[in-house]
Design an enzyme around this catalytic site. Structure first.
Site, mmCIF file in Angstrom:
data_model
loop_
_atom_site.group_PDB
_atom_site.id
_atom_site.type_symbol
_atom_site.label_atom_id
_atom_site.label_comp_id
_atom_site.label_asym_id
_atom_site.label_seq_id
_atom_site.Cartn_x
_atom_site.Cartn_y
_atom_site.Cartn_z
ATOM 1 N N ASP A 67 0.859 -1.171 0.000
ATOM 2 C CA ASP A 67 0.000 0.000 0.000
ATOM 3 C C ASP A 67 0.906 1.234 0.000
ATOM 4 O OD1 ASP A 67 -3.055 0.639 1.348
ATOM 5 O OD2 ASP A 67 -1.505 2.177 1.516
ATOM 6 N N ILE A 68 0.529 2.277 -0.757
ATOM 7 C CA ILE A 68 1.343 3.490 -0.806
ATOM 8 C C ILE A 68 1.093 4.299 0.479
ATOM 9 C CG2 ILE A 68 1.865 5.620 -2.088
ATOM 10 C CD1 ILE A 68 0.683 4.237 -4.568
ATOM 11 N N ASN A 107 -2.503 13.062 -3.471
ATOM 12 C CA ASN A 107 -3.671 13.573 -4.189
ATOM 13 C C ASN A 107 -4.008 14.992 -3.750
ATOM 14 O OD1 ASN A 107 -4.391 11.531 -5.985
ATOM 15 N ND2 ASN A 107 -5.368 10.332 -4.346
ATOM 16 N N ASP A 164 -2.778 9.515 -10.024
ATOM 17 C CA ASP A 164 -2.890 8.483 -11.067
ATOM 18 C C ASP A 164 -1.524 8.182 -11.673
ATOM 19 O OD1 ASP A 164 -5.550 8.377 -10.631
ATOM 20 O OD2 ASP A 164 -6.160 9.393 -12.489
ATOM 21 N N GLU A 216 -5.121 2.215 -3.695
ATOM 22 C CA GLU A 216 -3.673 2.348 -3.773
ATOM 23 C C GLU A 216 -3.009 1.089 -3.217
ATOM 24 O OE1 GLU A 216 -5.637 4.246 -1.751
ATOM 25 O OE2 GLU A 216 -4.630 4.701 0.134
#
Lengths: 306, 214
Positions: A176-177, A184, A193, A219
């Site tokens: 997971d980021i 964002n 994106d 994500e």
């Protein structure tokens, strides 16, 4: 007169072959696509011009039609094509050769003897292209181009079944980021994106061809690692962690750095289902987050219930 | 068409059909070996006249499917009209491929193993059904046109698909033979289902066949 016109008017390739598989008739469609005029090929062996057709399966099927009067079907799914003609008129498809569906059937004389067989060639490139597109849409994530969750889950089930049958190792990484929402919020969704796409590529380049990386959620990504022990999976996760930590992503005039948190799990004592494998990887991922992110963790049933 | 007459397919007529099938399958076996190197033995065929409504039950009983049988189905039409159904036991797909040990000739990469296996089934099915139906047709002085074969899963929805072009009030003649591939431990069975419309024609053809010996 009208019948012979049909032979050349139809938008289908028609060839008539004698029992030595020499060409007896060659219609205009065949002439156009092969760039071989009837004058050139009639009376000659088909294999003089199309040596790739001289195969056991083609011979077996032709012989069977001569002997039994049955039909032979060479489907596009299996053979792609019988005659290597150029594909054209197919918008947006990347087939080099025209995809064909071919049929062979008997032609009888007045005594019902089969002296000739016909072969029809239908251009099915467009159908094949649509099918290809549908398969892609069904298995790939639209944004990143890597596999989607549906495909991962299907593959995971297959691999777990294989593990149960042959007892081969199988590992999973869930990642997971870290603080993706901040990317964002700070740089805009386009940047988000961009990061997702590039991270997918970064991971895809670092895993083996047999491994499967899929976008699991927003994500969240998963790597399914067949024939891989948890030790190797932990090493790969660490390799990915360092690689991504060092990477600088350039979006427009911005330089963006990210880190990832990961959880690793493997099929071992007491873990024998896809659900359990996913759950433990997820637990590991949350452990990494809890430990301050940019980490790799592995939770096993033993750590949970010592 | 007189349905009553069709159902009363007489014992004599069944015997003639039996004889025709014995000859036809003998020819088919010999030619399969000689022409396409497929060595197969076909048992003495069993012939039954059944109402279409009972056909799904008959198929279910006969096939005894464990969900993993491979079934190749092919329709044929002409004066002689119906379906050929070839049932391979579960797990024989890969062994069958060994027959056509030229898969490397499929000169295209990226064709999935499952597709190859299905392709092998379709090819063997097409040839076996074609050989048997073709030889029967030949003896009955007719010829038929075939649709492309397809692989069915042993699900009941597929049986329904099979019989949807039959009227449940009508009758089918089912010819069943067990086949064994020589030197390979593979056997299964072949059903030829004739539909109602061709029964009157079949009866006439049988009498003509006998006539030629009288």
């Amino acid at each position: 007169m009208i019948f012979s016109q049909m032979f050349d008017m139809l938008d289908v390739g028609i060839v008539i072959l004698d029992s030595d598989l020499k060409v007896y008739k060659w219609n205009r469609w065949m002439a156009t696509h092969s760039k071989l005029s009837p004058e050139k090929i009639v009376g000659k062996s088909l294999f003089d011009f199309f040596p790739d057709l001289n195969t056991p399966w083609f011979l077996r099927n032709c012989k069977s039609v001569f002997t039994f009067g049955n039909f032979a079907f060479f489907s596009q799914k299996l053979h792609k094509y019988c005659f290597p003609f150029k594909a054209y008129n197919t918008l947006g498809s990347d087939f080099e050769h025209m995809q064909q569906s071919c049929t062979v059937g008997p032609l009888r004389d007045e005594n019902s003897r089969i002296n000739y067989i016909y072969l029809t060639v239908q251009d099915v490139t467009e159908v094949a292209a649509y099918e290809h597109k549908l398969i892609t849409m069904n298995t790939r994530d639209g944004l990143t181009g890597i596999f989607n969750r549906r495909y991962l889950e299907a593959k995971l089930k297959e691999e777990v079944d294989r593990h149960i049958r042959y007892n081969r190792p199988l590992s999973l990484i869930m990642l997971d980021i870290d603080h993706f929402k901040k990317i964002n919020d700070t740089h805009g969704h386009q940047a988000g994106d961009f990061i997702l796409k590039n991270l997918a590529t970064t991971i895809d380049e670092r895993i083996r061809a047999v491994d499967i990386v899929a976008r699991y959620g927003g994500e969240e990504f998963c790597c399914l690692l067949p024939e891989t022990t948890s030790e190797s999976a932990l090493a790969l996760a660490e390799f990915l962690r360092m690689g991504i930590e060092a990477e600088i992503y350039h979006f427009k005039d911005k330089s963006i750095k990210i880190t990832i948190s990961q959880g690793v799990s493997d099929l071992s004592d007491g873990v024998d289902s896809a659900e359990a494998l996913l759950k433990l990887a997820d637990d590991g991922l949350y452990e990494s987050k809890r430990l301050g992110r940019n980490k790799v963790s592995m939770i096993t049933n033993k750590t949970k219930n010592p | 068409m007189n349905q009553e007459a069709s159902i009363n397919f007489s014992e004599d007529e069944k015997d003639i059909l039996q004889e025709i099938m014995n000859i036809a399958f003998g020819n088919a076996t010999a030619d399969l070996a000689e022409v396409v190197d497929i060595y197969v033995m076909l048992s003495v065929p069993n012939i039954q006249v059944i109402g279409i409504g009972e056909l799904p039950f008959y198929l279910k009983d006969t096939i005894k499917d464990d969900g993993e049988s491979s079934i190749v189905e092919q329709k044929f039409w002409g004066s002689f009209k119906g379906s050929g159904l070839l049932v391979f036991p579960s797990g024989s797909g890969k062994d069958l491929l060994a027959f056509l040990d030229d898969r490397a000739d499929y000169h295209h990469e990226g064709t999935a193993a499952a597709t190859l296996e299905k392709g092998g089934l379709l090819e063997i099915g097409n040839i076996l059904i074609g050989a048997c139906v073709g030889k029967v047709s030949e003896l009955l002085s007719t010829f038929v046109t075939y649709s492309p074969p397809q692989v069915l899963q042993g699900k009941s929805s597929d049986y329904n698909y099979l019989i949807e072009h039959f009227d449940p009030m009508q009758t089918a003649i089912v010819m069943k033979t067990i086949f064994t591939f020589k030197e390979k431990d593979i056997n299964g069975f072949l059903l030829i289902l004739t539909n109602h419309e061709s029964i009157d024609w079949l009866r006439k053809a049988l009498h003509e066949f006998m006539g030629s010996y009288e």
